[in-house]
Scaffold this motif. Structure first.
Motif, PDB file in Angstrom:
ATOM      1  N   LEU A 171       0.852  -1.186   0.000  1.00 33.23           N
ATOM      2  CA  LEU A 171       0.000   0.000   0.000  1.00 33.23           C
ATOM      3  C   LEU A 171       0.892   1.241   0.000  1.00 33.23           C
ATOM      4  N   THR A 172       0.725   2.084  -1.004  1.00 30.56           N
ATOM      5  CA  THR A 172       1.515   3.315  -1.088  1.00 30.56           C
ATOM      6  C   THR A 172       0.561   4.505  -1.151  1.00 30.56           C
ATOM      7  N   TYR A 173       0.958   5.600  -0.536  1.00 34.04           N
ATOM      8  CA  TYR A 173       0.066   6.767  -0.580  1.00 34.04           C
ATOM      9  C   TYR A 173       0.809   8.081  -0.718  1.00 34.04           C
ATOM     10  N   ASP A 174       0.155   9.000  -1.380  1.00 27.65           N
ATOM     11  CA  ASP A 174       0.529  10.418  -1.384  1.00 27.65           C
ATOM     12  C   ASP A 174      -0.691  11.166  -0.869  1.00 27.65           C
ATOM     13  N   VAL A 175      -0.547  11.783   0.281  1.00 30.24           N
ATOM     14  CA  VAL A 175      -1.641  12.605   0.803  1.00 30.24           C
ATOM     15  C   VAL A 175      -1.189  14.055   0.719  1.00 30.24           C
ATOM     16  N   ASP A 176      -2.031  14.900   0.186  1.00 31.77           N
ATOM     17  CA  ASP A 176      -1.704  16.317   0.047  1.00 31.77           C
ATOM     18  C   ASP A 176      -1.617  16.963   1.427  1.00 31.77           C
ATOM     19  N   THR A 177      -0.419  17.431   1.805  1.00 32.34           N
ATOM     20  CA  THR A 177      -0.239  17.975   3.159  1.00 32.34           C
ATOM     21  C   THR A 177       0.007  19.481   3.149  1.00 32.34           C
ATOM     22  N   THR A 178      -0.529  20.147   2.135  1.00 33.92           N
ATOM     23  CA  THR A 178      -0.329  21.598   2.061  1.00 33.92           C
ATOM     24  C   THR A 178      -1.260  22.352   3.005  1.00 33.92           C
ATOM     25  N   THR A 179      -2.204  21.632   3.609  1.00 31.44           N
ATOM     26  CA  THR A 179      -3.101  22.265   4.583  1.00 31.44           C
ATOM     27  C   THR A 179      -3.056  21.487   5.896  1.00 31.44           C
ATOM     28  N   THR A 180      -3.516  22.131   6.956  1.00 30.36           N
ATOM     29  CA  THR A 180      -3.595  21.458   8.259  1.00 30.36           C
ATOM     30  C   THR A 180      -4.508  20.246   8.158  1.00 30.36           C
ATOM     31  N   GLU A 181      -5.594  20.410   7.404  1.00 37.93           N
ATOM     32  CA  GLU A 181      -6.539  19.310   7.209  1.00 37.93           C
ATOM     33  C   GLU A 181      -5.846  18.138   6.509  1.00 37.93           C
ATOM     34  N   GLY A 182      -4.989  18.442   5.545  1.00 45.17           N
ATOM     35  CA  GLY A 182      -4.250  17.406   4.836  1.00 45.17           C
ATOM     36  C   GLY A 182      -3.282  16.679   5.759  1.00 45.17           C
ATOM     37  N   GLN A 183      -2.628  17.441   6.630  1.00 47.84           N
ATOM     38  CA  GLN A 183      -1.703  16.820   7.578  1.00 47.84           C
ATOM     39  C   GLN A 183      -2.468  15.877   8.514  1.00 47.84           C
ATOM     40  N   ARG A 184      -3.708  16.278   8.858  1.00 50.20           N
ATOM     41  CA  ARG A 184      -4.540  15.417   9.693  1.00 50.20           C
ATOM     42  C   ARG A 184      -4.919  14.137   8.935  1.00 50.20           C
ATOM     43  N   ARG A 185      -5.282  14.293   7.665  1.00 41.20           N
ATOM     44  CA  ARG A 185      -5.616  13.103   6.859  1.00 41.20           C
ATOM     45  C   ARG A 185      -4.428  12.155   6.782  1.00 41.20           C
ATOM     46  N   LEU A 186      -3.225  12.719   6.578  1.00 42.26           N
ATOM     47  CA  LEU A 186      -2.022  11.886   6.493  1.00 42.26           C
ATOM     48  C   LEU A 186      -1.853  11.056   7.759  1.00 42.26           C
ATOM     49  N   ARG A 187      -2.034  11.694   8.908  1.00 41.67           N
ATOM     50  CA  ARG A 187      -1.881  10.960  10.171  1.00 41.67           C
ATOM     51  C   ARG A 187      -2.939   9.869  10.292  1.00 41.67           C
ATOM     52  N   ARG A 188      -4.159  10.174   9.849  1.00 43.97           N
ATOM     53  CA  ARG A 188      -5.238   9.189   9.950  1.00 43.97           C
ATOM     54  C   ARG A 188      -5.000   8.011   8.999  1.00 43.97           C
ATOM     55  N   VAL A 189      -4.525   8.306   7.798  1.00 43.31           N
ATOM     56  CA  VAL A 189      -4.215   7.232   6.843  1.00 43.31           C
ATOM     57  C   VAL A 189      -3.127   6.325   7.420  1.00 43.31           C
ATOM     58  N   ASP A 204     -13.032   6.559   3.615  1.00 46.69           N
ATOM     59  CA  ASP A 204     -13.765   7.468   4.497  1.00 46.69           C
ATOM     60  C   ASP A 204     -12.921   8.651   4.954  1.00 46.69           C
ATOM     61  N   VAL A 205     -11.608   8.499   4.875  1.00 48.48           N
ATOM     62  CA  VAL A 205     -10.697   9.492   5.455  1.00 48.48           C
ATOM     63  C   VAL A 205     -10.081  10.426   4.420  1.00 48.48           C
ATOM     64  N   ILE A 206      -9.797   9.911   3.242  1.00 48.32           N
ATOM     65  CA  ILE A 206      -9.030  10.721   2.286  1.00 48.32           C
ATOM     66  C   ILE A 206      -9.903  11.763   1.589  1.00 48.32           C
ATOM     67  N   ASP A 207      -9.242  12.757   1.016  1.00 47.91           N
ATOM     68  CA  ASP A 207      -9.894  13.693   0.109  1.00 47.91           C
ATOM     69  C   ASP A 207      -9.742  13.099  -1.299  1.00 47.91           C
ATOM     70  N   HIS A 208     -10.858  12.697  -1.876  1.00 40.71           N
ATOM     71  CA  HIS A 208     -10.805  11.967  -3.150  1.00 40.71           C
ATOM     72  C   HIS A 208     -10.410  12.852  -4.331  1.00 40.71           C
ATOM     73  N   THR A 209     -10.311  14.160  -4.110  1.00 42.54           N
ATOM     74  CA  THR A 209      -9.885  15.065  -5.183  1.00 42.54           C
ATOM     75  C   THR A 209      -8.414  15.448  -5.048  1.00 42.54           C
ATOM     76  N   LEU A 210      -7.762  15.011  -3.949  1.00 41.95           N
ATOM     77  CA  LEU A 210      -6.371  15.427  -3.708  1.00 41.95           C
ATOM     78  C   LEU A 210      -5.436  14.263  -3.409  1.00 41.95           C
ATOM     79  N   ASP A 211      -5.917  13.272  -2.690  1.00 43.91           N
ATOM     80  CA  ASP A 211      -5.040  12.212  -2.192  1.00 43.91           C
ATOM     81  C   ASP A 211      -5.005  11.028  -3.154  1.00 43.91           C
TER      82      ASP A 211
END
Lengths: 96, 96
Positions: free
Chosen positions: A5-23, A57-64
């Motif tokens: 499983l590999t991921y790129d989560v967009d961390t340019t926002t605080t919300e993105g950093q939160r998604r990264l931690r949740r993923v 349920d956690v990711i932003d489907h338009t960014l991650d």
């Protein structure tokens, strides 16, 4: 079953950093982190939809961006490595 | 042959940032970047030692981490994806 499983989560926002931690937290329940955004997952076919749903349920489907590669059994114990990369200590299915 | 190449290069120094660029450049010659540190590679068995050697010549073996997963043929065209992840347009061996 073995997956990578590999991921790129967009961390340019605080919300993105939160998604990264949740993923990462979700992935930790199913596998072993071998690189910053790479987890080796061992689970049953039946457990995979749960992992997938939690991530969806956690990711932003338009960014991650998450990719799940099915591996042949034994691949995780024979992966070719360079530098400090080590074999991960898998012992069967990893659900915690 | 299909491979998945993933890397973590230590970029806490200018030298590390240079290594990261060089690793990415080498990988671009053998595959398609699908995430920041993930390349899908299609090459022949004979070409793999060359890729491996180029990477070994560039990385810091005490800091950097490269993993090369052998995939079953067809895996790259059936990878499960979430979010913005797309299938990569592979057309046979990718050496440029």
């Amino acid at each position: 079953m073995e997956y990578l499983l590999t991921y790129d989560v967009d961390t340019t926002t605080t919300e993105g950093q939160r998604r990264l931690r949740r993923v990462a937290k979700i992935c930790e329940g199913y596998g072993i982190r071998v690189q910053k955004s790479v987890f080796e997952v061992t689970c049953t076919t039946a457990q995979m939809p749960s992992l997938r749903q939690q991530l969806a349920d956690v990711i932003d489907h338009t960014l991650d961006n998450i990719r799940l590669y099915r591996l042949a059994t034994g691949t995780l114990q024979t992966v070719d490595r360079l530098g400090v990369a080590q074999l991960a200590p898998h012992h069967g299915d990893h659900i915690v």
